[in-house]
Enzyme design. Structure first.
Site, PDB file in Angstrom:
ATOM      1  N   ASP A  53       2.945  62.483 -20.566  1.00 17.12           N
ATOM      2  CA  ASP A  53       3.826  63.394 -21.333  1.00 17.12           C
ATOM      3  C   ASP A  53       5.416  63.305 -20.742  1.00 17.12           C
ATOM      4  OD1 ASP A  53       3.288  64.970 -19.092  1.00 17.12           O
ATOM      5  OD2 ASP A  53       2.581  66.895 -20.422  1.00 17.12           O
ATOM      6  N   SER A  54       5.257  62.650 -19.562  1.00 13.96           N
ATOM      7  CA  SER A  54       6.627  62.334 -18.926  1.00 13.96           C
ATOM      8  C   SER A  54       7.522  61.707 -20.088  1.00 13.96           C
ATOM      9  CB  SER A  54       6.495  61.754 -17.697  1.00 13.96           C
ATOM     10  OG  SER A  54       5.768  60.399 -17.794  1.00 13.96           O
ATOM     11  N   ASP A  92      -2.105  62.103 -21.376  1.00 10.20           N
ATOM     12  CA  ASP A  92      -2.181  63.235 -21.206  1.00 10.20           C
ATOM     13  C   ASP A  92      -2.060  64.026 -22.681  1.00 10.20           C
ATOM     14  OD1 ASP A  92      -1.314  63.877 -18.628  1.00 10.20           O
ATOM     15  OD2 ASP A  92       0.666  63.299 -18.921  1.00 10.20           O
ATOM     16  N   LYS A 122      -6.135  63.294 -19.866  1.00  9.45           N
ATOM     17  CA  LYS A 122      -5.522  64.058 -18.825  1.00  9.45           C
ATOM     18  C   LYS A 122      -5.175  65.555 -19.133  1.00  9.45           C
ATOM     19  CE  LYS A 122      -1.842  63.258 -15.804  1.00  9.45           C
ATOM     20  NZ  LYS A 122      -1.113  64.239 -15.837  1.00  9.45           N
ATOM     21  N   GLU A 124      -3.780  69.301 -17.465  1.00  3.20           N
ATOM     22  CA  GLU A 124      -3.351  70.091 -16.149  1.00  3.20           C
ATOM     23  C   GLU A 124      -3.913  71.323 -16.158  1.00  3.20           C
ATOM     24  OE1 GLU A 124       1.113  70.443 -16.638  1.00  3.20           O
ATOM     25  OE2 GLU A 124       1.204  68.156 -16.781  1.00  3.20           O
ATOM     26  N   GLU A 191       0.023  66.495  -7.428  1.00  2.00           N
ATOM     27  CA  GLU A 191       1.352  66.254  -7.491  1.00  2.00           C
ATOM     28  C   GLU A 191       1.895  67.037  -6.840  1.00  2.00           C
ATOM     29  OE1 GLU A 191       2.848  65.715 -11.560  1.00  2.00           O
ATOM     30  OE2 GLU A 191       4.967  65.981 -10.737  1.00  2.00           O
TER      31      GLU A 191
HETATM   32  O1  KIV Z   1       3.165  62.678 -17.329  1.00  2.72           O
HETATM   33  C1  KIV Z   1       3.127  61.866 -16.156  1.00  2.72           C
HETATM   34  O2  KIV Z   1       4.019  61.019 -16.120  1.00  2.72           O
HETATM   35  C2  KIV Z   1       2.329  62.527 -15.338  1.00  2.72           C
HETATM   36  C3  KIV Z   1       2.181  61.895 -13.991  1.00  2.72           C
HETATM   37  C4  KIV Z   1       3.565  61.890 -13.038  1.00  2.72           C
HETATM   38  C5  KIV Z   1       1.005  62.165 -13.122  1.00  2.72           C
HETATM   39  O3  KIV Z   1       1.641  63.517 -15.399  1.00  2.72           O
END
Ligand code: KIV
Length: 272
Positions: A53-54, A92, A122, A124, A191
């Site tokens: 989600d980056s 994510d 993934k 969190e 992280e």
């Molecule tokens: O969203 C992302 O890129 C991440 C990584 C930095 C682990 O969750």
């Protein structure tokens, strides 16, 4: 087209990742958000490609990961899936799609899997989201956990500083990690936490631990734009840059502008 830079061209699975940890073989993970980059990263031999989600930051220019929607994540994940043959693709679950209640979480998880073609999701968080994690796993969807500096909680933290330096937060992180493993997660991202704490979790868990800003672990993950040097404004201590694409692209684009303006492009051989 170039072949893989690895000998084993079989698709990476959850089972193989756990085997890699047992054999002491490190796992390489990198983000991608589009077809072209994912194809390059996959053909270089990456084990896991994360549709993070980056994307909210590096693709859309938002300050945090919070604004990205499930439709936008599915768009990025589907584009990545079209370009990847070998790597495991993890997507994510975006903010707000799994925190409300477990039923909504599993519905959103199923939707991402069906519409994107990724291999795993993934999420969190620790015990707070454990019921959602269990229901998603019960639906047959592999889940990767994510603890430590979890960017979807940035407003609660109020800072991007290293997490779990204090004993109480470190103890909670270890018990969350154990709970996620017991629930059936196949891997865990840690992280921005102290290296000693990462090492402890790696020892205690039999599933692979992937670090980012947490020192040595069973594997490492970075954001592709950061490690390729496309993002000049982001320079945390943990980031290693493997290229300076910001300068390379600026030089190439600048040369193109000059050639167009001078009438040097197109030349005799570049026309019909
Ligand atoms: O969203 C992302 O890129 C991440 C990584 C930095 C682990 O969750």
């Amino acid at each position: 087209m170039a072949g893989y830079l690895v000998e084993d061209e079989r698709k990476v699975t959850t089972h193989r990742l756990i085997e890699m940890k047992k054999q002491g073989r490190k796992i390489a993970m990198l983000t991608s958000y589009d077809y072209t980059m994912a194809q390059i990263v996959d053909q270089a031999g990456m084990d896991i490609i994360l549709v993070g989600d980056s994307a909210s930051n590096v693709m859309a220019g938002n300050l945090t990961t919070l604004p990205i929607t499930i439709d936008q994540m599915i768009y990025h994940a589907r584009s990545v899936a079209r370009g990847v043959k070998r790597a495991m693709i993890v997507c994510d679950m975006p903010f707000g799609t799994y925190q409300v209640n477990p039923t909504e979480a599993v519905k959103n998880a199923i939707r991402i899997m069906q519409e994107s073609g990724v291999d795993a999701l993934k999420l969190e968080g620790g015990v707070e989201i454990l019921d959602a994690v269990k229901l998603i796993l019960d639906a047959g969807i592999p889940v990767m956990g994510h603890l430590g500096l979890t960017p979807q909680s940035i407003h609660k933290f109020g800072t991007y500083a290293v997490r779990a330096k204090e004993e109480a937060e470190a103890a909670k992180l270890v018990s969350d990690a154990r709970a996620l493993e017991e629930a059936g997660c196949f891997a865990l991202v840690l992280e921005k936490i102290p290296a000693a704490l990462t090492a402890q979790v790696c020892r205690e868990l039999s599933i692979p631990v992937i670090g980012i800003g947490g020192g040595p672990a069973d594997g490492q993950v970075l954001v592709v734009h950061d490690m390729l040097g496309m993002n000049k404004g982001f320079s945390p201590k943990f980031l290693r840059r493997y290229a300076d694409l910001f300068s390379s692209i600026t030089d190439a684009v600048g040369q193109y502008i000059t050639d167009v303006k001078n009438g040097d492009f197109p030349n005799e051989n570049e026309r019909y």
